[in-house]
Design an enzyme around this catalytic site. Sequence first.
Site, PDB file in Angstrom:
ATOM      1  N   GLY A  13      23.638  -1.246   5.697  1.00 24.58           N
ATOM      2  CA  GLY A  13      23.225  -0.582   6.946  1.00 24.58           C
ATOM      3  C   GLY A  13      21.722  -0.625   7.125  1.00 24.58           C
ATOM      4  N   GLY A  16      20.096  -0.208  10.540  1.00 19.27           N
ATOM      5  CA  GLY A  16      20.371   1.039  11.256  1.00 19.27           C
ATOM      6  C   GLY A  16      19.187   1.992  11.317  1.00 19.27           C
ATOM      7  CD  GLN A  17      18.288   7.762  13.527  1.00 14.16           C
ATOM      8  OE1 GLN A  17      19.419   8.115  13.197  1.00 14.16           O
ATOM      9  NE2 GLN A  17      17.430   8.581  14.099  1.00 14.16           N
ATOM     10  CG  ASP A  58      32.588  -6.303   6.940  1.00 12.56           C
ATOM     11  OD1 ASP A  58      32.548  -5.073   6.717  1.00 12.56           O
ATOM     12  OD2 ASP A  58      33.436  -6.835   7.689  1.00 12.56           O
ATOM     13  CB  ILE A  59      30.596  -2.070   3.150  1.00 13.68           C
ATOM     14  CG1 ILE A  59      30.890  -1.208   4.381  1.00 13.68           C
ATOM     15  CG2 ILE A  59      29.100  -2.216   2.909  1.00 13.68           C
ATOM     16  CD1 ILE A  59      30.494   0.268   4.187  1.00 13.68           C
ATOM     17  CE1 TYR A 148      29.318   9.887  10.200  1.00  9.99           C
ATOM     18  CE2 TYR A 148      28.894  12.148  10.867  1.00  9.99           C
ATOM     19  CZ  TYR A 148      28.477  10.981  10.253  1.00  9.99           C
ATOM     20  OH  TYR A 148      27.223  10.911   9.711  1.00  9.99           O
ATOM     21  CE  LYS A 152      29.152   9.908   6.594  1.00 13.44           C
ATOM     22  NZ  LYS A 152      28.460   8.981   5.717  1.00 13.44           N
ATOM     23  CB  ILE A 178      17.972  11.507  11.166  1.00 12.90           C
ATOM     24  CG1 ILE A 178      18.791  12.007   9.954  1.00 12.90           C
ATOM     25  CG2 ILE A 178      16.638  10.902  10.714  1.00 12.90           C
ATOM     26  CD1 ILE A 178      18.136  13.075   9.103  1.00 12.90           C
TER      27      ILE A 178
HETATM   28  N1  SER Z   1      23.714  12.370  13.301  1.00 13.32           N
HETATM   29  C1  SER Z   1      25.107  12.280  12.981  1.00 13.32           C
HETATM   30  C2  SER Z   1      25.935  12.221  14.203  1.00 13.32           C
HETATM   31  O1  SER Z   1      25.510  12.781  15.191  1.00 13.32           O
HETATM   32  C3  SER Z   1      25.527  13.443  12.147  1.00 13.32           C
HETATM   33  O2  SER Z   1      25.523  13.107  10.814  1.00 13.32           O
HETATM   34  O3  SER Z   1      26.990  11.697  14.185  1.00 13.32           O
END
Ligand code: SER
Length: 325
Positions: A13, A16-17, A58-59, A148, A152, A178
């Site tokens: 990743g 990514g951000q 690709d994981i 999600y 997690k 973040i």
């Molecule tokens: N920033 C993430 C999201 O909004 C939360 O872990 O999905």
Amino acid sequence: MPKNDMKKILITGAVGQIGSELTLALRKKYGKENVIACGRKTKPSDGLLKSGPFEYIDITNRETVEQVVKEYDIDTIYNMAAILSATGEEKPLLCWNVNINGLYNIIEIAHEYNMTRVFVPSSIAVFGPETPRINTPQETILKPKTMYGVTKVAGELLGDYYFKKFGIDVRGLRYPGIISSETLPGGGTTDYAVNIFYEAIKNKKYTCFVKKDTILPMMYMPDCIKATMDIMEADISKLKHHCDFNISSMSFSAGELADEIKKHIPDFKCDYKPDFRQAIADSWPQSIDDTAAKNEWGWKPFYDLQSMTKDMLEKLGKRNKEGKL
Ligand code: SER
């Protein structure tokens, strides 16, 4: 017995951000040839490409990861590849596949190749409506209502299981939203707290997809990078937790963020049109108790709402003037 050396690092990743900034920070610390940035599809920026090795993997396809692990003799993985909360609600199967089957491949490879350490990010999304929302404790109810969040929670448990059962040193943090100025986030519920800055600078107006009084825990990227590198270097004998550390730095409502931006851009206007992401935000905590992180590895954030806003506007303002926003 867990080992100590982190010499050859693979980061998934990496486009990514968080991955894009983490890669550069790790390269500064461990040497540019020792940090292998990996992405699946998105073209890396020139800065990322020029700063060290880059590979496509690709994981969810174990062989592609294993090939890079063998080629570079990898001993440490930061698994930053993930599908975030909003995309996860639109594509739950994809979210499960990347966040669970992909993670399983990463941890299994770390086991097979006897790696030193693995970083697995978790999130405030592990919590749900039954969790206390203010100053959410370290040990509490984990009944998320998003795919999600489900992935997690399972990821935290999987990492802790591999540590206990096989001694694989897996570590992780429950990231809040973040905020960053380099790479835009994609598909998350907290994305509004980044998008608002770009729109404030470019157009002086923003339509926010959560309500004005929605309060969520947030963190500025420099603190996120510091937390990620600090937990990976923490003395294992002091850690009682491994994959599920609460970490906190600031909490504010969408309206408070808009007001803070207005102090710098007085004619900035924000309106609010909540969509499906409101329900996700409403199921997450407003503030987090991170006493365990403070006590076990000395976590301490630097930025608050005021200093983060000032820094974001300076950085993005400069890029805008150069025509690069
Ligand atoms: N920033 C993430 C999201 O909004 C939360 O872990 O999905």
